[in-house]
Design a protein around this motif. Sequence first.
Motif, short mmCIF file in Angstrom:
data_model
loop_
_atom_site.label_atom_id
_atom_site.label_comp_id
_atom_site.label_asym_id
_atom_site.label_seq_id
_atom_site.Cartn_x
_atom_site.Cartn_y
_atom_site.Cartn_z
N ALA A 223 -75.00 -6.12 -41.49
CA ALA A 223 -73.61 -6.43 -41.17
C ALA A 223 -72.69 -5.28 -41.58
N PHE A 224 -73.00 -4.64 -42.70
CA PHE A 224 -72.19 -3.51 -43.15
C PHE A 224 -72.16 -2.42 -42.10
N PHE A 225 -73.31 -2.11 -41.50
CA PHE A 225 -73.37 -1.04 -40.50
C PHE A 225 -72.67 -1.44 -39.21
N VAL A 226 -72.78 -2.71 -38.83
CA VAL A 226 -72.05 -3.18 -37.64
C VAL A 226 -70.55 -3.04 -37.87
N GLY A 227 -70.11 -3.30 -39.10
CA GLY A 227 -68.69 -3.20 -39.44
C GLY A 227 -68.15 -1.78 -39.45
N LEU A 228 -69.02 -0.79 -39.43
CA LEU A 228 -68.57 0.61 -39.42
C LEU A 228 -67.87 0.97 -38.12
N LEU A 229 -67.96 0.09 -37.12
CA LEU A 229 -67.26 0.34 -35.85
C LEU A 229 -65.77 0.53 -36.08
N GLN A 230 -65.21 -0.19 -37.04
CA GLN A 230 -63.77 -0.05 -37.30
C GLN A 230 -63.39 1.40 -37.59
N GLY A 231 -64.04 1.98 -38.59
CA GLY A 231 -63.71 3.34 -38.96
C GLY A 231 -64.10 4.35 -37.90
N ALA A 232 -65.27 4.17 -37.28
CA ALA A 232 -65.74 5.11 -36.27
C ALA A 232 -64.82 5.13 -35.05
N TYR A 233 -64.29 3.95 -34.70
CA TYR A 233 -63.37 3.87 -33.56
C TYR A 233 -62.06 4.59 -33.84
N VAL A 234 -61.52 4.37 -35.04
CA VAL A 234 -60.23 4.99 -35.38
C VAL A 234 -60.37 6.50 -35.44
N LEU A 235 -61.48 6.99 -35.98
CA LEU A 235 -61.67 8.43 -36.16
C LEU A 235 -62.42 9.04 -34.97
N THR A 236 -61.80 9.03 -33.81
CA THR A 236 -62.46 9.61 -32.63
C THR A 236 -61.66 10.73 -32.00
N GLY A 237 -60.46 10.99 -32.47
CA GLY A 237 -59.58 11.90 -31.75
C GLY A 237 -59.68 13.37 -32.11
N TYR A 238 -60.44 13.70 -33.15
CA TYR A 238 -60.40 15.08 -33.65
C TYR A 238 -60.94 16.11 -32.65
N GLY A 239 -61.83 15.71 -31.75
CA GLY A 239 -62.36 16.67 -30.78
C GLY A 239 -61.32 17.19 -29.82
N MET A 240 -60.21 16.44 -29.67
CA MET A 240 -59.16 16.85 -28.74
C MET A 240 -58.32 18.01 -29.28
N VAL A 241 -58.45 18.30 -30.55
CA VAL A 241 -57.67 19.39 -31.14
C VAL A 241 -58.00 20.72 -30.45
N ALA A 242 -59.22 20.84 -29.91
CA ALA A 242 -59.62 22.08 -29.25
C ALA A 242 -58.73 22.41 -28.06
N ALA A 243 -58.04 21.42 -27.51
CA ALA A 243 -57.15 21.66 -26.37
C ALA A 243 -56.02 22.62 -26.73
N MET A 244 -55.79 22.84 -28.03
CA MET A 244 -54.70 23.73 -28.47
C MET A 244 -55.12 25.19 -28.55
N CYS A 245 -56.38 25.48 -28.21
CA CYS A 245 -56.89 26.83 -28.42
C CYS A 245 -56.10 27.92 -27.70
N GLU A 246 -55.53 27.60 -26.55
CA GLU A 246 -54.82 28.61 -25.77
C GLU A 246 -53.33 28.63 -26.06
N GLU A 247 -52.91 27.89 -27.08
CA GLU A 247 -51.48 27.78 -27.36
C GLU A 247 -51.12 28.19 -28.79
N VAL A 248 -52.10 28.71 -29.55
CA VAL A 248 -51.82 29.12 -30.92
C VAL A 248 -52.34 30.54 -31.15
N GLN A 249 -51.76 31.20 -32.11
CA GLN A 249 -52.26 32.51 -32.49
C GLN A 249 -53.49 32.35 -33.37
N PHE A 250 -54.41 33.29 -33.23
CA PHE A 250 -55.66 33.29 -33.98
C PHE A 250 -56.38 31.94 -33.87
N PRO A 251 -56.69 31.49 -32.64
CA PRO A 251 -57.31 30.17 -32.46
C PRO A 251 -58.67 30.05 -33.11
#
Length: 489
Positions: A188-216
């Motif tokens: 049950a503990f592992f099934v409950g990890l869906l809460q945290g895993a779902y919330v923490l899914t957006g970090y891969g989108m940060v790469a979209a900023m590569c062409e808009e910052v200096q020293f990407p």
Amino acid sequence: MAVPFGLSTTMYITLTDGQSVTILWGWILVSLISLCIAASLAEICAVYPTAGGVYYWSAMLSTRQWAPITSWVTGWLTLVGNWTVTLSINFSGGQLILSAITLWNEDFVPNQWQTVLMFWAVMAICMLVNIFGAKYLDLINKICIYWTASSVIIIMITLLTMADVKRDADFVFTHYDASASGWPSGWAFFVGLLQGAYVLTGYGMVAAMCEEVQFPEREVPKAIVLSVAAAGVTGVIYLIPILFVLPDVQLLLEVANGQPIGLLFKTVTGSAAGGFGLLFLILGILFFAGVGALTAASRCTYAFARDGAIPGSRIWKKVSKRYDIPLAALALSTAVDCLLGLIFFGSSAAFNSFTGVATICLSASYGMPILISVIRGRQAVRNSSFSLGRFGYAINVAMIVWICLALVLFCMPVSLPVEPATMNYASVVFAGFALISLIWYIIRGRKDFSGPPVPQDVAPGEEVAVAGLAVTDSQHERNGDMEAKGEKL
């Protein structure tokens, strides 16, 4: 990542599957795992700082022979992940709005049509903001930062000062009760990890900023990792006060639409008005998250359509001259989500399905470039400026194993026994999109799709000029705007 909103709308999962231990320590565990995945992606990003993110990395890390198929799979995972993240955010937002009515009328139980219509209304608002407020999206994002930070502080202070009864530290940090789940206690503990895993899914989108910052190659990898670290800390600050003032768990689990956070606020503050005041802060975060998620989904749809990877690509790749946005891609993303929302008529646990498929799709898309890097001996990242060093191989392999486990884990129902109405249809949605992707690959992809431009087999770590990728050459000193003298990868 809208941490307070995401944790609030998925709280029923962890209240069912372990309570305090799953809520707090499950969040910390998933934060550490996400931090390792983010570091693995950051290591690759430092070598290939391109706005295409995992879609381009899968192609660049592969040989030319395998680049089309790996980028096709990664692209579809990213696309479906973006669609279903938007779906889950706005569907839970619709449920949360309806739950506000129960603060004054405890007998009100929203039916299926009311829930779906409210969800459609939220989707419509997000679409209209994306159309008519496109030029204000940057301002909206900035306001979101201050709104979210202020909300966490206000909620924390209000709950701790107004609660008549508080739990002890033993309950907050060690209480574990998974009896409501029907699962074996440990599982049950592992099934409950869906809460945290779902919330923490957006970090891969940060790469979209590569062409808009200096020293990407230096700044974007740091941003990928720090976004997860900041989200993890924010979650801990938000969750601990809630656990200290947590009302009767059974009372919260009996909320009709599975959104107990409003009742929690009402119980602690002692009034419907006080509960709604705190709930309003969470609904504000919903607005920002819903608009931002739909923006990302529409841009992902547009970008993938340009490569002919979606049925009807000629339509979806068009940019509206009037609004200067990919209007057709925005409409498609909205329509797909609205249609998927109809699953609620067949399953009262539809939201669990949406969070599950969003999490497994985005997690798998992050895992693809990591897997390819490991298969090729991590040679491409051996000179990365964000190197994981001697632990890199172990971290990468461990993250691949975790993602494989997540693919199975998050298709599980939150509780047993399972009936058609409570089934987790994440696997069905995932398989459905996989079938569409496979059929379209057979019809067109295998003949016409070449993926991102990879002109030759790229030796791991080799720098090659790639036409069409505006990656800034930030290795040289320059003043003012960055020049792109020979796009370097």
